[in-house]
Scaffold this motif. Structure first.
Motif, PDB file in Angstrom:
ATOM      1  N   PRO A 181       0.830  -1.318   0.079  1.00 17.53           N
ATOM      2  CA  PRO A 181      -0.020   0.152   0.035  1.00 17.53           C
ATOM      3  C   PRO A 181       0.855   1.310   0.141  1.00 17.53           C
ATOM      4  O   PRO A 181       0.531   2.212  -0.767  1.00 17.53           O
ATOM      5  N   GLN A 182       2.185   1.126   0.636  1.00 19.36           N
ATOM      6  CA  GLN A 182       2.818   2.380   0.543  1.00 19.36           C
ATOM      7  C   GLN A 182       3.443   2.863  -0.807  1.00 19.36           C
ATOM      8  O   GLN A 182       3.847   3.882  -1.107  1.00 19.36           O
ATOM      9  N   SER A 183       3.316   1.955  -1.958  1.00 23.34           N
ATOM     10  CA  SER A 183       3.602   2.176  -3.189  1.00 23.34           C
ATOM     11  C   SER A 183       2.561   2.714  -3.923  1.00 23.34           C
ATOM     12  O   SER A 183       2.635   2.995  -5.174  1.00 23.34           O
ATOM     13  N   LEU A 184       1.246   3.114  -3.306  1.00 24.10           N
ATOM     14  CA  LEU A 184       0.234   3.515  -4.041  1.00 24.10           C
ATOM     15  C   LEU A 184       0.485   4.878  -4.471  1.00 24.10           C
ATOM     16  O   LEU A 184       0.672   5.886  -3.902  1.00 24.10           O
ATOM     17  N   LYS A 185       0.489   5.131  -5.881  1.00 24.23           N
ATOM     18  CA  LYS A 185       1.075   6.618  -6.409  1.00 24.23           C
ATOM     19  C   LYS A 185       0.008   6.997  -7.220  1.00 24.23           C
ATOM     20  O   LYS A 185      -0.140   8.302  -7.492  1.00 24.23           O
ATOM     21  N   SER A 186      -0.842   6.380  -8.001  1.00 24.22           N
ATOM     22  CA  SER A 186      -1.649   6.937  -9.080  1.00 24.22           C
ATOM     23  C   SER A 186      -2.838   5.936  -9.324  1.00 24.22           C
ATOM     24  O   SER A 186      -2.868   4.866  -9.125  1.00 24.22           O
ATOM     25  N   LEU A 187      -3.813   6.494  -9.941  1.00 26.97           N
ATOM     26  CA  LEU A 187      -5.292   5.841 -10.370  1.00 26.97           C
ATOM     27  C   LEU A 187      -5.430   6.416 -11.699  1.00 26.97           C
ATOM     28  O   LEU A 187      -5.561   7.416 -11.976  1.00 26.97           O
ATOM     29  N   ASP A 188      -5.347   5.407 -12.810  1.00 33.21           N
ATOM     30  CA  ASP A 188      -5.717   5.430 -14.151  1.00 33.21           C
ATOM     31  C   ASP A 188      -7.264   5.233 -14.301  1.00 33.21           C
ATOM     32  O   ASP A 188      -7.779   4.302 -14.020  1.00 33.21           O
ATOM     33  N   VAL A 189      -8.150   6.437 -14.568  1.00 31.74           N
ATOM     34  CA  VAL A 189      -9.724   6.283 -14.684  1.00 31.74           C
ATOM     35  C   VAL A 189     -10.024   5.887 -16.065  1.00 31.74           C
ATOM     36  O   VAL A 189      -9.997   6.851 -17.055  1.00 31.74           O
ATOM     37  N   VAL A 190     -10.665   4.605 -16.247  1.00 30.42           N
ATOM     38  CA  VAL A 190     -11.192   4.328 -17.658  1.00 30.42           C
ATOM     39  C   VAL A 190     -12.563   4.578 -17.740  1.00 30.42           C
ATOM     40  O   VAL A 190     -13.115   4.296 -18.565  1.00 30.42           O
ATOM     41  N   LEU A 191     -13.156   5.074 -16.672  1.00 33.95           N
ATOM     42  CA  LEU A 191     -14.702   5.219 -16.530  1.00 33.95           C
ATOM     43  C   LEU A 191     -15.136   6.080 -17.671  1.00 33.95           C
ATOM     44  O   LEU A 191     -16.237   5.617 -18.157  1.00 33.95           O
ATOM     45  N   PHE A 192     -14.557   7.052 -17.901  1.00 29.78           N
ATOM     46  CA  PHE A 192     -14.990   8.070 -19.211  1.00 29.78           C
ATOM     47  C   PHE A 192     -15.165   7.381 -20.517  1.00 29.78           C
ATOM     48  O   PHE A 192     -16.025   7.451 -21.209  1.00 29.78           O
ATOM     49  N   GLU A 193     -14.308   6.251 -20.735  1.00 24.64           N
ATOM     50  CA  GLU A 193     -14.334   5.355 -22.133  1.00 24.64           C
ATOM     51  C   GLU A 193     -15.380   4.563 -21.895  1.00 24.64           C
ATOM     52  O   GLU A 193     -16.170   4.271 -22.944  1.00 24.64           O
ATOM     53  N   VAL A 194     -15.745   3.962 -20.708  1.00 24.74           N
ATOM     54  CA  VAL A 194     -16.737   2.901 -20.595  1.00 24.74           C
ATOM     55  C   VAL A 194     -18.314   3.515 -20.690  1.00 24.74           C
ATOM     56  O   VAL A 194     -19.038   2.955 -21.283  1.00 24.74           O
ATOM     57  N   PHE A 195     -18.246   4.499 -19.743  1.00 28.62           N
ATOM     58  CA  PHE A 195     -19.687   5.326 -19.775  1.00 28.62           C
ATOM     59  C   PHE A 195     -19.347   6.668 -20.296  1.00 28.62           C
ATOM     60  O   PHE A 195     -19.233   7.594 -19.568  1.00 28.62           O
ATOM     61  N   PRO A 196     -19.343   6.856 -21.504  1.00 29.93           N
ATOM     62  CA  PRO A 196     -19.399   8.381 -22.372  1.00 29.93           C
ATOM     63  C   PRO A 196     -20.113   9.477 -21.670  1.00 29.93           C
ATOM     64  O   PRO A 196     -20.019  10.653 -21.566  1.00 29.93           O
ATOM     65  N   GLY A 197     -21.389   9.122 -20.834  1.00 32.21           N
ATOM     66  CA  GLY A 197     -22.200   9.841 -20.174  1.00 32.21           C
ATOM     67  C   GLY A 197     -21.712  10.769 -19.105  1.00 32.21           C
ATOM     68  O   GLY A 197     -22.066  11.578 -18.582  1.00 32.21           O
ATOM     69  N   THR A 198     -20.456  10.049 -18.673  1.00 35.07           N
ATOM     70  CA  THR A 198     -19.860  10.948 -17.536  1.00 35.07           C
ATOM     71  C   THR A 198     -18.755  11.717 -17.935  1.00 35.07           C
ATOM     72  O   THR A 198     -17.983  11.578 -18.790  1.00 35.07           O
ATOM     73  N   GLN A 199     -18.923  13.096 -17.688  1.00 37.20           N
ATOM     74  CA  GLN A 199     -17.968  14.006 -18.409  1.00 37.20           C
ATOM     75  C   GLN A 199     -16.995  14.339 -17.253  1.00 37.20           C
ATOM     76  O   GLN A 199     -16.063  14.949 -17.439  1.00 37.20           O
ATOM     77  N   GLU A 200     -17.529  14.600 -15.868  1.00 37.92           N
ATOM     78  CA  GLU A 200     -16.603  14.927 -14.893  1.00 37.92           C
ATOM     79  C   GLU A 200     -16.559  14.188 -13.509  1.00 37.92           C
ATOM     80  O   GLU A 200     -17.685  13.637 -13.368  1.00 37.92           O
ATOM     81  N   LEU A 201     -15.476  13.883 -13.094  1.00 37.45           N
ATOM     82  CA  LEU A 201     -15.600  12.843 -12.017  1.00 37.45           C
ATOM     83  C   LEU A 201     -14.585  13.771 -10.809  1.00 37.45           C
ATOM     84  O   LEU A 201     -13.650  14.325 -10.825  1.00 37.45           O
ATOM     85  N   GLN A 202     -15.366  14.171  -9.626  1.00 35.76           N
ATOM     86  CA  GLN A 202     -14.813  14.660  -8.585  1.00 35.76           C
ATOM     87  C   GLN A 202     -14.355  14.005  -7.615  1.00 35.76           C
ATOM     88  O   GLN A 202     -15.022  12.996  -7.048  1.00 35.76           O
ATOM     89  N   VAL A 203     -13.165  13.979  -7.348  1.00 28.80           N
ATOM     90  CA  VAL A 203     -12.306  12.904  -6.396  1.00 28.80           C
ATOM     91  C   VAL A 203     -11.951  13.400  -5.341  1.00 28.80           C
ATOM     92  O   VAL A 203     -11.457  14.598  -5.054  1.00 28.80           O
ATOM     93  N   GLN A 204     -11.950  12.760  -4.106  1.00 29.20           N
ATOM     94  CA  GLN A 204     -11.491  13.301  -2.669  1.00 29.20           C
ATOM     95  C   GLN A 204     -10.872  11.658  -2.348  1.00 29.20           C
ATOM     96  O   GLN A 204     -11.562  10.536  -2.543  1.00 29.20           O
ATOM     97  N   PHE A 205      -9.639  11.885  -1.833  1.00 27.62           N
ATOM     98  CA  PHE A 205      -8.874  10.912  -1.264  1.00 27.62           C
ATOM     99  C   PHE A 205      -8.091  10.752   0.034  1.00 27.62           C
ATOM    100  O   PHE A 205      -7.542  12.247   0.224  1.00 27.62           O
ATOM    101  N   ALA A 219     -10.286  14.388 -20.765  1.00 26.21           N
ATOM    102  CA  ALA A 219      -8.824  14.693 -21.392  1.00 26.21           C
ATOM    103  C   ALA A 219      -7.624  14.679 -20.004  1.00 26.21           C
ATOM    104  O   ALA A 219      -6.424  14.446 -20.348  1.00 26.21           O
ATOM    105  N   ASP A 220      -8.099  14.499 -19.076  1.00 26.68           N
ATOM    106  CA  ASP A 220      -7.389  14.350 -17.700  1.00 26.68           C
ATOM    107  C   ASP A 220      -7.667  13.592 -16.546  1.00 26.68           C
ATOM    108  O   ASP A 220      -8.483  13.720 -16.079  1.00 26.68           O
ATOM    109  N   ASP A 221      -7.427  12.011 -17.053  1.00 29.61           N
ATOM    110  CA  ASP A 221      -8.068  11.142 -16.408  1.00 29.61           C
ATOM    111  C   ASP A 221      -7.020  10.329 -15.377  1.00 29.61           C
ATOM    112  O   ASP A 221      -7.221   9.167 -15.283  1.00 29.61           O
ATOM    113  N   VAL A 222      -6.254  10.780 -14.931  1.00 29.81           N
ATOM    114  CA  VAL A 222      -4.959  10.037 -14.073  1.00 29.81           C
ATOM    115  C   VAL A 222      -4.985  10.950 -12.856  1.00 29.81           C
ATOM    116  O   VAL A 222      -4.802  12.161 -12.844  1.00 29.81           O
ATOM    117  N   LEU A 223      -5.338  10.242 -11.548  1.00 27.50           N
ATOM    118  CA  LEU A 223      -5.277  10.796 -10.347  1.00 27.50           C
ATOM    119  C   LEU A 223      -3.927  10.352  -9.691  1.00 27.50           C
ATOM    120  O   LEU A 223      -3.574   9.335  -9.744  1.00 27.50           O
TER     121      LEU A 223
END
Length: 225
Positions: A181-205, A219-223
């Motif tokens: 878990p200490q190596s968790l650095k990024s999240l690549d979000v594929v949600l936009f490709e699978v569900f085109p109706g999703t235009q914006e994802l508001q993330v809290q972590f 256009a900017d889908d990597v957290l």
């Protein structure tokens, strides 16, 4: 064993810099239980406060080696409607969305170094009733079409029934076990490709003592944590 508080509570507590003690977990028994068992009612009511088509929310909390992730989205983003299925096409769209959402490690790809494996998936909505968390689905390539077989209308073993709702949301919850878990650095979000109706994802972590928020788009889908 003390019950686990809701992911939203964990996120809010972590963001406030307050630790969750065993006593506070026990005190949250009712809230945590309702969140898990009655989310079709209480969770949906909470989601309605921020119901905007095209916009979804993603919450992530890391507890030791367990990563909890929760996607909150208007149903319209995922299936194109927010009423109980009124046709075979509606039913197929809902079934396909549920199948794709269950394949959470393909919708949300964590960096490989953390060695995280999807353990459980729970999907709840006013459009369907999930009785309990289900094991993670076998790997499915979300780039492929999730076909719907009218002759096999048992929903691949899913146990849910449709209920009426206006402005319905879909809540997908995931639990990952991470070897590093200490190596968790990024999240690549594929949600936009699978569900085109999703235009914006508001993330809290809250990950490895790092906390923050970010808005992702197609256009900017990597957290990055």
């Amino acid at each position: 064993m003390h019950p686990r508080p809701s992911l939203l509570l964990l996120l809010l507590v972590a963001l406030s810099g307050t630790s969750v003690s065993n006593d506070s977990r026990a005190g949250d028994d009712d809230a945590g239980h309702r969140y898990s068992s009655d989310a079709g009612h209480h969770g949906a009511h909470r989601q309605h406060d921020a119901h905007v088509h095209g916009i979804a929310r993603l919450n992530l909390v890391l507890e030791v080696n367990e990563l909890h992730m929760e996607l909150l989205s208007p149903a319209a983003n995922l299936v194109g409607f927010e009423h109980p299925p009124a046709s075979a096409a509606n039913q197929a769209a809902l079934d396909n969305a549920v199948a794709a959402l269950r394949d959470g490690d393909q919708l949300f790809r964590l960096n490989a170094a953390a060695r995280c494996e999807l353990q459980t998936v729970e999907i709840v909505s006013d459009l369907l009733k999930a009785d309990s968390p289900v094991p993670a689905a076998p790997h499915v390539d979300v780039g492929k079409d999730h076909s719907h077989n009218d002759e096999n209308h048992g929903h691949d073993g899913e146990n849910y029934e449709h209920v009426a709702s206006a402005h319905a949301d879909i809540d997908a919850r995931y639990q990952f076990a991470c070897v590093k878990p200490q190596s968790l650095k990024s999240l690549d979000v594929v949600l936009f490709e699978v569900f085109p109706g999703t235009q914006e994802l508001q993330v809290q972590f809250v990950i490895n003592e790092h906390q923050g928020g970010e808005t992702l788009t197609r256009a900017d889908d990597v957290l990055r944590f």
